[in-house]
Design a protein around this motif. Sequence first.
Motif, short mmCIF file in Angstrom:
data_model
loop_
_atom_site.label_atom_id
_atom_site.label_comp_id
_atom_site.label_asym_id
_atom_site.label_seq_id
_atom_site.Cartn_x
_atom_site.Cartn_y
_atom_site.Cartn_z
N VAL A 65 37.56 96.01 77.59
CA VAL A 65 38.84 95.39 77.24
C VAL A 65 38.68 94.51 76.01
CG1 VAL A 65 40.67 93.84 78.04
CG2 VAL A 65 39.71 95.53 79.60
N LEU A 66 37.58 93.73 75.94
CA LEU A 66 37.37 92.88 74.77
C LEU A 66 37.14 93.71 73.51
CD1 LEU A 66 35.16 89.88 76.00
CD2 LEU A 66 37.51 89.83 75.17
N THR A 67 36.46 94.84 73.65
CA THR A 67 36.23 95.72 72.50
C THR A 67 37.57 96.25 71.97
OG1 THR A 67 34.06 96.39 73.36
CG2 THR A 67 35.08 97.82 71.70
N ALA A 68 38.43 96.65 72.89
CA ALA A 68 39.74 97.15 72.47
C ALA A 68 40.56 96.06 71.79
CB ALA A 68 40.49 97.70 73.69
N ALA A 69 40.51 94.84 72.36
CA ALA A 69 41.26 93.73 71.77
C ALA A 69 40.76 93.41 70.37
CB ALA A 69 41.13 92.49 72.66
N THR A 70 39.45 93.41 70.19
CA THR A 70 38.88 93.11 68.87
C THR A 70 39.22 94.20 67.87
OG1 THR A 70 37.04 91.97 69.97
CG2 THR A 70 36.75 92.54 67.66
N ALA A 71 39.15 95.47 68.31
CA ALA A 71 39.47 96.59 67.42
C ALA A 71 40.92 96.53 66.95
CB ALA A 71 39.19 97.91 68.13
N VAL A 72 41.82 96.20 67.86
CA VAL A 72 43.23 96.08 67.48
C VAL A 72 43.40 94.96 66.47
CG1 VAL A 72 45.53 95.45 68.33
CG2 VAL A 72 44.12 97.08 69.61
N GLY A 73 42.72 93.85 66.68
CA GLY A 73 42.84 92.71 65.78
C GLY A 73 42.37 93.01 64.38
N LEU A 74 41.46 93.99 64.22
CA LEU A 74 40.94 94.31 62.89
C LEU A 74 41.96 95.01 62.01
CD1 LEU A 74 37.32 95.50 63.78
CD2 LEU A 74 38.02 93.34 62.72
N ALA A 75 43.09 95.38 62.59
CA ALA A 75 44.15 95.97 61.77
C ALA A 75 44.88 94.91 60.95
CB ALA A 75 45.15 96.70 62.67
N ALA A 105 53.11 93.29 66.37
CA ALA A 105 52.59 94.11 67.47
C ALA A 105 51.08 93.89 67.66
CB ALA A 105 52.90 95.58 67.20
N VAL A 106 50.35 93.85 66.54
CA VAL A 106 48.89 93.61 66.62
C VAL A 106 48.61 92.28 67.30
CG1 VAL A 106 46.85 93.08 65.24
CG2 VAL A 106 48.23 95.09 64.70
N ALA A 107 49.35 91.24 66.90
CA ALA A 107 49.13 89.91 67.49
C ALA A 107 49.38 89.91 68.98
CB ALA A 107 50.03 88.89 66.79
N VAL A 109 49.43 92.56 71.16
CA VAL A 109 48.47 93.39 71.90
C VAL A 109 47.10 92.72 71.94
CG1 VAL A 109 47.24 95.59 71.89
CG2 VAL A 109 49.69 95.52 71.40
N GLN A 110 46.69 92.19 70.78
CA GLN A 110 45.38 91.53 70.76
C GLN A 110 45.35 90.32 71.69
OE1 GLN A 110 44.24 89.53 67.16
NE2 GLN A 110 42.05 89.86 67.52
N GLY A 111 46.42 89.52 71.69
CA GLY A 111 46.45 88.34 72.55
C GLY A 111 46.36 88.69 74.02
N LEU A 112 47.16 89.68 74.44
CA LEU A 112 47.16 90.07 75.86
C LEU A 112 45.81 90.68 76.26
CD1 LEU A 112 50.75 91.63 76.11
CD2 LEU A 112 49.97 89.44 77.06
N ALA A 113 45.28 91.56 75.42
CA ALA A 113 44.00 92.21 75.74
C ALA A 113 42.85 91.20 75.74
CB ALA A 113 43.72 93.33 74.74
N THR A 114 42.87 90.26 74.79
CA THR A 114 41.81 89.24 74.75
C THR A 114 41.84 88.37 76.00
OG1 THR A 114 41.87 89.17 72.33
CG2 THR A 114 40.90 87.27 73.46
N ALA A 115 43.05 87.97 76.41
CA ALA A 115 43.16 87.16 77.62
C ALA A 115 42.62 87.90 78.83
CB ALA A 115 44.62 86.75 77.84
N ALA A 116 42.98 89.20 78.93
CA ALA A 116 42.50 89.99 80.06
C ALA A 116 40.98 90.16 80.02
CB ALA A 116 43.18 91.36 80.06
N GLY A 117 40.45 90.45 78.83
CA GLY A 117 39.00 90.62 78.71
C GLY A 117 38.22 89.36 78.99
#
Length: 621
Positions: A65-75, A105-107, A109-117
């Motif tokens: 989950v953290l990997t996905a959040a970080t990858a999304v944030g790199l956009a 959208a990036v902000a 998704v990244q925020g929700l995924a980071t919190a979950a991870g």
Amino acid sequence: MNPSADDASTTPAGPGTASGSGTGCVTDEDAARDLLPVASPARTRTAVRELLRPHRGLAAAGLAVLTAATAVGLATQPLIGRIVDIAAGNRAADALTTVVLLLVAVALVQGLATAAGLGLVARLGETVLAQLRERFIERALGLPLERVERAGSGDLTARVTGDVSVVAEAVRRALPEFVRSVLAIVLTLGALAILDRRFLLAALIAVPFQALTARWYLRRAAPLYARQRIAGGTQQQQLLDTVRGAATVRAFRLEREHTAKVTERSRSLVAVTMRGVDLVLGFYGRLHFAEFAGLAAVLVTGYVLVRDGSASVGTATAAALYFHSLFTPINAALVLLDDAQSALSGLARIVGVADQPPPDGRPQRTAAPVPAPRDASVTVAGLGHAYENGHPVLHGVDLTILPGERVALVGASGAGKTTLAKLIAGIHRPVSGSVTVGGTPLAALPPAELRRTVALVSQETHVFAGPLADDLRLARPDATDGELRDALDRVSALTWADSLPDGLATVVGDGGHRIDGARVQALALARLILADPPVVVLDEATAEAGSAGARGLEKAVLRAVEGRTALIVAHRLTQAATADRIVVMDAGRIVESGTHDALRAARGPYAALWDAWSRTREPDR
């Protein structure tokens, strides 16, 4: 002369103990040799892997989950670069709409995924920490008291409080942040390579400086933090010894010596801490140099590529933003090495205790089964003991206590009373001689059987936080409320318990109803009645009672030991006067034995103690 004082010779000469007052100084090296074990780095890593192994699924989920959040944030950086290109091309403002919506959208998704991870990683860390803490407490409670006393309670206290807190803080804050930072670094470098591999090569200029900085820091930090932990433990031990022995320190006018020892330990800790501060400052200085070198290389590369037409201004901007965004995770990861070194030092001290053999209660293998004690008699033969080689505390002590007999142990401070009591209670093992209960060697009894056979009640009694009934049931978990009330009644504490706001359900201990010293001792005696051991050792169990409650507590002691074999280290000679027999000790030897009247008539050491004590008694005492 104070016949009720603690034996000065019973405390091993650990770091800063009162017994060493005025006779020399215990060095940090001497103190470290007596401390509880510390695990090696390899063993610490192995212990962490063992704790993590059952939770591999949770670890994998958190990492994914953290990997996905970080990858999304790199956009974010390429989208900002796109905005730069739109502005540079003088395009209409409407062209920004899609880019801005994508940034939003990036902000999200990244925020929700980071919190979950981070939540998953935190749950993993807390679960592992809880298991480690439980194992540490289990092993710490199973340590031989002699081993704990030799190390000093300050060492164990520092591990239970300071080390556990440091590791807990690292698990709650440093571990999730470190995982997130490493992922951000790896994925950002990959993103730089996707933009143009030349940007990646420029960014890697900072790596040698950062690697050298990390190596320089790690080589110095690990031993420094280990010394800091040891210095903190010895300082805490000195403070505990000085505070606990305040009465003795004042009586012998040793305030200056103890103040000097506390000052010495504190200065030693401050000196080690300041070396750590200097190390961290040097660490940050080297990091900043690496950052500036890398950023300059990326900017120069961007300038060259834009000039040659190999990249747009937006692409160069994205590359610079990518590298600039590395500042935070790289600094966080490297700075967290500081927390990691401190946490690893604390973790090694926790694992060192947690790795001790579990108190399984099984007896050692012998050629023949150990016979159960035939009765509650106690026989001491040729007993000798020393806490330090060449400094014996007891010398060839012989003593027999008949079943059901109450024997009072008296003597001046340093006579060896508490040492003999602890040997009979099985707390220590004698250097020479033997202690038997009902014909069975005390050392041969399994720990569980020993606890059922012999109980020790000292003046250092603890009230655990929680309902009063639960505190009493520590002695017998299956005791009914009626049995609890009967035990309290026998020690004259039932009326007091019934007067509490919620009776037996009243919360006592830390954060609950406060209990004075006499009531605490009465609760200890009630627990003794519930445990119902055949042999009882009371080491100044009425010492905490003031003058007003002393007589009542002494009567409670008599009722608590009724029908049991009892050895009572008498805090007040009125206790000795009512005993079946009095044993007088001096300089680690038994010098008299007999009834109160017979010993007074003999005009020997006991009579001198009685006369001196009687002259200081209050009226009607």
